[in-house]
Scaffold this active site. Sequence first.
Site, PDB file in Angstrom:
ATOM      1  N   HIS A 188      -9.051  33.945   7.291  1.00  0.00           N
ATOM      2  CA  HIS A 188      -9.175  32.739   8.125  1.00  0.00           C
ATOM      3  C   HIS A 188      -7.892  31.895   8.104  1.00  0.00           C
ATOM      4  CE1 HIS A 188     -13.502  33.357   8.818  1.00  0.00           C
ATOM      5  NE2 HIS A 188     -13.552  33.741   7.555  1.00  0.00           N
ATOM      6  N   TYR A 234     -15.066  30.405  -3.309  1.00  0.00           N
ATOM      7  CA  TYR A 234     -14.403  29.353  -2.536  1.00  0.00           C
ATOM      8  C   TYR A 234     -13.701  28.325  -3.421  1.00  0.00           C
ATOM      9  CZ  TYR A 234     -16.062  30.811   2.067  1.00  0.00           C
ATOM     10  OH  TYR A 234     -16.253  31.500   3.239  1.00  0.00           O
ATOM     11  N   ASN A 281     -19.762  32.040  10.775  1.00  0.00           N
ATOM     12  CA  ASN A 281     -18.968  32.852  11.689  1.00  0.00           C
ATOM     13  C   ASN A 281     -19.575  32.816  13.082  1.00  0.00           C
ATOM     14  OD1 ASN A 281     -17.142  33.753   9.713  1.00  0.00           O
ATOM     15  ND2 ASN A 281     -18.394  35.525   9.191  1.00  0.00           N
ATOM     16  N   HIS A 330     -16.694  24.983   1.215  1.00  0.00           N
ATOM     17  CA  HIS A 330     -17.356  25.697   0.117  1.00  0.00           C
ATOM     18  C   HIS A 330     -18.853  25.760   0.413  1.00  0.00           C
ATOM     19  CE1 HIS A 330     -18.610  27.174  -3.664  1.00  0.00           C
ATOM     20  NE2 HIS A 330     -18.915  26.034  -4.227  1.00  0.00           N
TER      21      HIS A 330
END
Length: 741
Positions: A109, A396, A181, A373
């Site tokens: 990302h 994360y 997503n 996160h």
Amino acid sequence: MEQQHPVPGRPGPEPPPLEEPTEPRGPLPPKPDQGGPATVSPTGQPTGADRAVMAQGGEYLTTAQGHRLPDTDHSLKVGARGPVLLRDHHLREKVTHFDHERIPERVVHARGAAAHGVFRGYGTAASVTRAAFLDKDVETPVFVRFSTVLGSRGSADTVRDTRGFAVKFYTGEGVFDLVGNNIPVFFIQDAIKFPDVIHAGKPHPDREIPQAQSAHDTFWDFVSLHTEATHHTLWNMSDRGIPRSYRMMEGFGVHTFRLVNADGGTTLAKFHWKPKLGVHSQVWEEAQITGGADPDFHRRDLADAIEAGAHPQWELGIQTFPDTPEQTFEGIDLLDPTKIVPEELAPVQPIGLLTLDRNPSNFFAETEQVAFHPGHLVPGIDVTDDPLLAGRLFSYIDTQITRLGGPNFAQLPINRPHAPVNDMLRDGMHQTAVHRGTAPYRPNSLDGGCPFAAGADAGAYVEVPVEVPAGRKVREAPASFADHFSQPRQFWLSLSPVEQEHVISAYTFELSRCYENAIKERVLRTLANIDPRLCGEVAEGLGLPAPEPSEPLADVAPSPALSQVGREWPVAGRVVGIVTDGSGDLESVRAARQAVLDQGMVPLVVAPTGGVLGADTGDPVTVQRTFAAARSIEFDALLLAGAPAPAADAHGARDAKAGSGDRSGDVGPAVDPRVVLLVGEAYRHSKALGGWAGAERVWQTAGIASDAPGVVGGGDGRDVLPEVVRLLTRHRVWERFPAAL
């Protein structure tokens, strides 16, 4: 002597076998064209050691400490369906190392765009969750980041890839991050395999190519050997892999979450973002042109729309399911992140509205430094034992520490909560809070006992005390995770004929870029278990035989909600090009421009040169694009005010798009060849075309019939625009190219 391969690009020193290798052997040698760094000491002194000793060796997979491993596909859990154990040192080492493999950009990302906005709750979720930001008319500031997964920060926006859709809610109860997503399933079922799938999708480590693409051997090698990836891969090969705009893209939380209401009752749920403008995509050739003509297309589109006041909107919705011990619904395992629940079985219920209304003022400080996160949760929302989610909850935080220079990344302005913070965390790199008191521990008396623990009645976040299954420590997956083909088949059967054609084309293109036939044949085996036509058409395009299915085809019902085609959507924010040479009736151009604005769309005037048209009229028309600069990819529809003659720069030496310059043929005076190209591309990409005042000469020059679907003629722009708008509500003129049956 080994035969030399005339075609460069072989990914390894020897061809791979069709079947997965099982006989242990050491690492393969480097290819003949590969070398390594000189073997010198840290102080630059030659050691004389063989360069090969710098590489890893041995037959078996080990940890970084050399411990041999029996399994690297499953996290250590309490029973096959139980929670992942923190003591899983292999999971932690593998994911920790992966999190730290790229600095300073994100490992995945990396290429992103973002915007600020506001979320307004509808109050309709009160029966299933006590999350206060979902209460009726509560407004919560948000920051949303969209992204591609595979590419670097410098890659193009319109590559075929999964997109991230991450939303940070600055609620009064603390930060809530919904990190999802644009595809509702993922490649893998267990986070321990996340480094593997990304390593496979990233550029080959020897050449660092191809960038931001899945069309290469290592990606297809992995997904063909790990068939749990089939569902996500099929979505990626569909039009969902090349969105028209972030504004026209769905978002999904992917995992199943547990909601908790005010009485302590629990419900399982999946989160969905539904764009108000509908879900639309580019066609493949259009995406390729965009990557060269405007690699910033998506981030520009988002920022321009917000600046123009066409604020993108999405409804947040939830699918809900009873929280049973089995955690299944209609036979679907809710803990399997490679599965969806069709909307026909569990409708998506709207619970709030997201509006993006403000662009960042500094890309680095906001878009690049924002830290999400999945474990940033608020009371009323809890996690489940999804093994992919379990690894994300660890990963994360770990990756933010590397990317953002230490543990205090929550103090960066873009990450700061909008609720009071009173933790006992101290010091560390980039500490900007000036703490007071002398007792950062509990219990204490020196600071008057502060901070105090809060109960649930004081708004504390309390995890749901669910029962966990008792069982052996195992690295296994539940049996229900073994179904890898029924939902991909359902997705395929749910697509319209034209969408199916695009999937066939995508698989054929991607696999044609692979070097090894064994990998192509392995993918065809997978496709045979989805649909014989899909497999057969792709096999024909690759020049390979189509295999038979290895198991009976799943008997599944299509889910119409999965198709992007067949419905109508608002046209707000659509971009309409108005093409003119300025020599004709400018009043019709003005009228068309105003009519486009009145529909909430964005008009861009395209003319031979920049500046203004009709400067001496008192009402000049500003030109936004020239014939040299305009490409069809940025327009959703085109309006032609006449048939522009070749401009002064319409020759190949100045602009290669002009070619030889003369584009008249037998249809009358010459038309500027860039306009012919513009119109031809738009037609080929199934976009609506409207014209007046002789525009039919452009159609004829471009080889387009005046009565072709989606070609609209009339007396002026106001006559033409209503029909063009009607066509735009369906995004494309799909019937222009009937799909093969």
